[in-house]
Design an enzyme around this catalytic site. Structure first.
Site, PDB file in Angstrom:
ATOM      1  N   GLU A   2       0.776  -1.242   0.000  1.00  0.00           N
ATOM      2  CA  GLU A   2       0.000   0.000   0.000  1.00  0.00           C
ATOM      3  C   GLU A   2       0.813   1.301   0.000  1.00  0.00           C
ATOM      4  O   GLU A   2       0.227   2.380  -0.061  1.00  0.00           O
ATOM      5  CB  GLU A   2      -0.981   0.037   1.183  1.00  0.00           C
ATOM      6  N   GLU A  54      -6.500  -6.575  -2.537  1.00  0.00           N
ATOM      7  CA  GLU A  54      -7.058  -7.133  -1.305  1.00  0.00           C
ATOM      8  C   GLU A  54      -8.442  -6.557  -1.033  1.00  0.00           C
ATOM      9  O   GLU A  54      -8.606  -5.370  -0.799  1.00  0.00           O
ATOM     10  CB  GLU A  54      -6.137  -6.892  -0.105  1.00  0.00           C
TER      11      GLU A  54
END
Length: 890
Positions: A496, A562
């Protein structure tokens, strides 16, 4: 809190002397031939370092009194050694983890330990060097052998292999003593409830989840220890290291073709002259009947990278991802020979496949092509096998196999954990699972956003870890360790958020172009290199339960790395996680006041369980949760696939497993028992799959194969709760490769409450042809109300089981056959009838089986256990019958 820790320390100091070190047999080492290794897994002892007055030179010099020392787990951690010696209760149960002192409170000395091993060497090989190899120490270490320190500088870094020439230090005729002092991470961090605690753990080159995350509690020693294998190897003057095998598979291949065009194998290898004199010899490469020989000369101390002649493989056996084709593997041996003797050799298992990639111009998502074929990616996020790093090839194999059984094609190894071990990759190679490998970094710790839980500023966290050179050296080493695995698909810098700018730049422009140029590297998991972000959020998620229709209507990121949902385990696992008192305080409408449920990170089902009726006890809670689990993940995968190539190029579930006893996002639990999420995912990810779109009310057909499928027959039937056929329709069809096709609308019946829709797919032009699959839905005309499932007639399916034994390995099957009514949600389980405990893990071809009247289904299964056959019991839990015990035919 401080008082609790002081008490724990006092108790531990007493317990040390109550734990006997049993007579540990001194291991006699027979040195392996070059190219082989001997593992040093047994006979270790350990003790807290501040209790030992001697330094490493003295400690390793002579045999000493073992009183107060603990039998040690190696590979393992300080905490796993403590647990093995019953110094603390199992931290996976209840609130036991709170009984273990945290390093942040008690300081690093509490978890700084000596690990010692004694061994005999009757003889030392002539004209060979003996090497001591460490594949992973967390976090710092000094290493001593027979009174000498063998590492000139203190080892640092969890992800850095080390190899030492110990030939000059070995004894014959008396015991050898190997002593390793292991220090915890320099910055263990405050486990304050934040993601990675206060973030300080990321200043080290180590895994980041150990101070806790939203799916795990803190690992109290931060996994300090000799956590990966230790081995002894031998070589002659020249070492063979770091082979790199690249397969070139030109053109677009079809996995069904029996005759394949040529493929090309390109191989390089590093040779090192470990002596002070010039060396010459022959480099020999053997694979699949091919032999290459090349003379090589090396200057004193020289390292040289050698490129071998290309091998052209005729009619290659191509490696394909799971569900696309087979995944055969080849063996290669590379040796360096001098005067008719092998100085050193490396054996490598590889696959012939070529992966290319590009951004989809339509969706903006990353596309992966295997052997020229565009592959729709279904997959899951994986943390690591066990939170305390109790790793084994067997457990890795079971976990990867579960992913293959879900019809998934990719595992993402998440960035707050590990670069996974070769044994994990061996299993992925075997089962055809592509791997998306993050390095050790995560936006939560590395400054993706302002975070009041973090100790340092966002700008400071952008610079983590402290030692950039160590990070780069560790990446280089880990890339060389796993780059030959055909399953390795994609490198990602971090989760991320990118790593520090200079690290990220060096990885992009130097490290990966040099060491693994055939694979894509993206700076972070939501990088625009990987996926387009039109939503303006973090680039992934969400993570909670959704309405089934949501998966078909909400347009998420085109390749979401995800997105997840719920995943509570079965009742037996719940009872192994917490007390009956805690279980009795189960959540109501997704909320719980019970601290133990919150401690185990319960995610909550909102009101989805109550839609099936009153949740009156923990058994009912688990029963309803499994039905929701199944439908949630089947809808998840069907919804994403319904927009394949229109909106999406792939989806990775957050997440498929927990390395701890957490109550969220899992297909199987920490004990390796499966739940209904696995089989809902398995159904939704079938490569040729009829499904019901709850938004359009249509039957659709999905084909994620890379070839066209012809002569198919799709049939839809609806049934009322009594099992009466209400409506049916069928369509003869074909479907293009990697596509979705709308077929017809389903007629809703004129009734109140629950009814059933059965979809059947057959190959051929008539109903007499082979059934490929069926897909059964429980639907309702009363929105979000499934309480009328309680009106299903009680019915007992006919059962018959078989079981064959080969040593400790069992294979068997269970046949279920419905009578005149619907047999709903039958869950097969295997027990030890003497103890009542489950036998785990068990691999089932299917589970949570629903049958329409007169239907039957055969479920295959296999498992390993030392329990004798007469003690094995196969049972079925059903919604429409009490627990059934299957008769096992002899």
């Amino acid at each position: 809190m401080k008082k609790r820790c002081v008490n724990c320390i006092f108790l531990l100091s007493l317990l040390y002397f109550l734990v006997p070190v049993h007579a540990l047999a001194t291991e006699t080492i027979t040195f392996p031939e070059p190219g082989k290794k001997m593992l040093l897994n047994n006979g270790w002892i350990a003790r807290k370092a501040n209790e030992i007055k001697a330094d490493g030179n003295t400690l390793s010099m002579t045999v000493f009194d073992k009183t107060g020392w603990l039998p040690a787990r190696v590979p393992g951690t300080v905490l796993t050694t403590m647990l093995d010696n019953n110094l603390f209760p199992a931290p996976e149960f209840g609130l036991n983890n709170n009984l273990i002192p945290d390093i942040y409170e008690v300081g690093p000395d509490f978890y700084t330990f000596w690990f010692v091993k004694e061994f005999d060497t009757p003889s030392i090989p002539q004209d060979k060097n003996v090497w001591l190899n460490f594949r992973g120490i967390n976090y710092k270490a000094d290493i001593f052998l027979n009174g000498k320190r063998i590492n000139a500088a203190t080892h640092e870094g969890m992800f850095l292999r080390k190899s030492f020439d110990i030939t000059p230090y070995l004894h014959t005729g008396k015991k050898n003593i190997l002593a390793v002092i292991v220090y915890p991470p320099t910055y263990p961090g405050n486990p304050n409830g934040g993601q990675g605690g206060d973030g300080m753990i990321a200043r080290n080159n180590t895994m980041q989840y150990t101070p806790g995350w939203d799916w795990i509690q803190p690992v109290r020693d931060r996994n300090t220890g000799i956590w990966d294998e230790i081995s002894i190897t031998t070589t002659g003057a020249v070492k063979v290291q770091h082979p790199y095998i690249v397969a070139k598979v030109p053109g677009i291949r079809n996995p069904k073709d029996k005759q394949q065009k040529d493929a090309c194998i390109k191989t390089t290898v590093e040779l090192e002259n470990t002596t002070g004199t010039a060396q010459s010899g022959t480099l020999v490469c053997r694979t699949d009947g091919y032999t290459l020989k090349q003379p090589v000369s090396l200057l004193p101390g020289e390292k040289k990278n050698i490129s071998l002649k290309d091998i052209i493989v005729k009619n290659p056996r191509l490696w394909w991802p799971n569900g696309i084709g087979a995944h055969p593997l080849y063996d290669m041996n590379i040796s360096f020979e001098q005067n008719g003797k092998i100085s050193d050799s490396e054996s490598i298992r590889y696959g012939i496949r070529e992966i290319t990639t590009g951004k989809d111009p339509v969706t903006g998502g990353r596309m992966f092509f295997v052997n020229g074929q565009k592959v729709y990616i279904t997959g899951g996020n994986y943390i690591n096998s066990d939170w305390l790093l109790r790793l084994s090839p067997e457990r890795y194999r079971d976990e990867v196999r579960f992913h293959a059984e879900m019809n998934l094609r990719m595992i993402r190894v998440w960035g707050g954990a590990l670069v996974e071990r070769p044994e994990f990759y061996n299993a992925c190679d075997e089962y055809g699972i592509l791997v998306f490998q993050d390095l050790w970094g995560s936006g939560d710790c590395n400054g993706a956003w302002e975070d009041p839980m973090k100790a340092e500023s966002r700008e400071r966290r952008w610079e983590y870890p402290d030692n950039h050179d160590l990070f780069i050296a560790s990446v280089e080493d880990q890339v060389k360790m796993i780059r030959n695995h055909p399953s390795l698909c994609f490198w990602c810098g971090a989760n991320e958020w990118p790593l520090a700018k200079d690290i990220d730049e060096k990885l992009k422009t130097e490290i990966f172009p040099k060491l693994d140029p055939e694979r894509l590297f993206a700076s972070y998991s939501t990088d625009t290199v990987f996926t387009r972000n039109i939503l303006g959020d973090n680039g992934d998620g969400p993570y909670g339960i959704q309405e089934p229709e949501w998966f078909f209507t909400f347009r998420s990121h085109p390749f979401n790395p995800e997105a997840g949902s719920v995943g509570s385990p079965e009742i037996e696992s719940m009872r192994e996680m917490m007390t009956e008192q805690d279980l009795s305080e189960f959540p109501r409408k997704g909320r719980t006041r019970n601290y133990t449920w919150r401690y185990h990170k319960d995610l909550g089902y909102l009101d989805h369980l109550e839609r099936f009726g009153e949740v009156k006890d923990i058994e009912t809670y688990c029963k309803y949760a499994q039905v929701v689990n199944y439908d949630q993940y089947r809808s998840f995968m069907e919804g994403w696939a319904s927009n394949m190539w229109k909106w999406y190029t792939g989806i990775l579930i957050w997440k498929t497993q927990n390395p701890w006893t957490a109550l969220r996002g899992q297909m199987y639990d920490w004990s390796l028992d499966v739940n209904a999420s696995l089989y809902g995912t398995q159904k939704g990810c079938e490569s040729l799959h009829p499904f019901y779109n709850p938004v359009s009310k249509q039957v659709e057909l999905l084909n994620t194969n890379v070839y066209e499928c012809k002569d198919l027959l799709v049939k839809a039937e609806t049934y009322n709760r009594e099992g009466k056929l209400l409506w049916e329709k069928e369509a003869a069809t074909g479907i293009d490769a990697s596509s979705v096709k709308e077929l017809f609308v389903v007629q809703e019946p004129d009734l109140e409450g629950v009814y059933f829709l059965k979809l059947t797919l057959r190959e051929g032009k008539s109903a007499d042809e082979k059934r490929v699959t069926s897909n059964i839905y429980w639907l309702t005309t009363s929105p979000k109300d499934y309480t009328t499932l309680a009106q299903l007639p009680q019915t007992t399916p006919a059962l018959q089981a078989t079981l064959a034994q080969d040593g400790t390995y069992y294979t068997g099957s269970v046949e279920l056959k419905a009578g005149n009514h619907i047999s709903f949600f039958n869950r097969i389980k295997v027990f030890d009838k003497e103890t009542g405990k489950r036998i785990l893990p068990v691999h089932y071809s299917d589970n949570y089986i629903t049958l329409m009247p007169g239907d039957k289904q055969l479920i295959n299964m296999d498992f390993s256990t030392s329990i004798p056959k007469e003690r094995i019991q196969i049972a079925v839990d059903s919604w429409t019958a009490n627990r059934l015990v299957c008769p096992i035919s002899q």
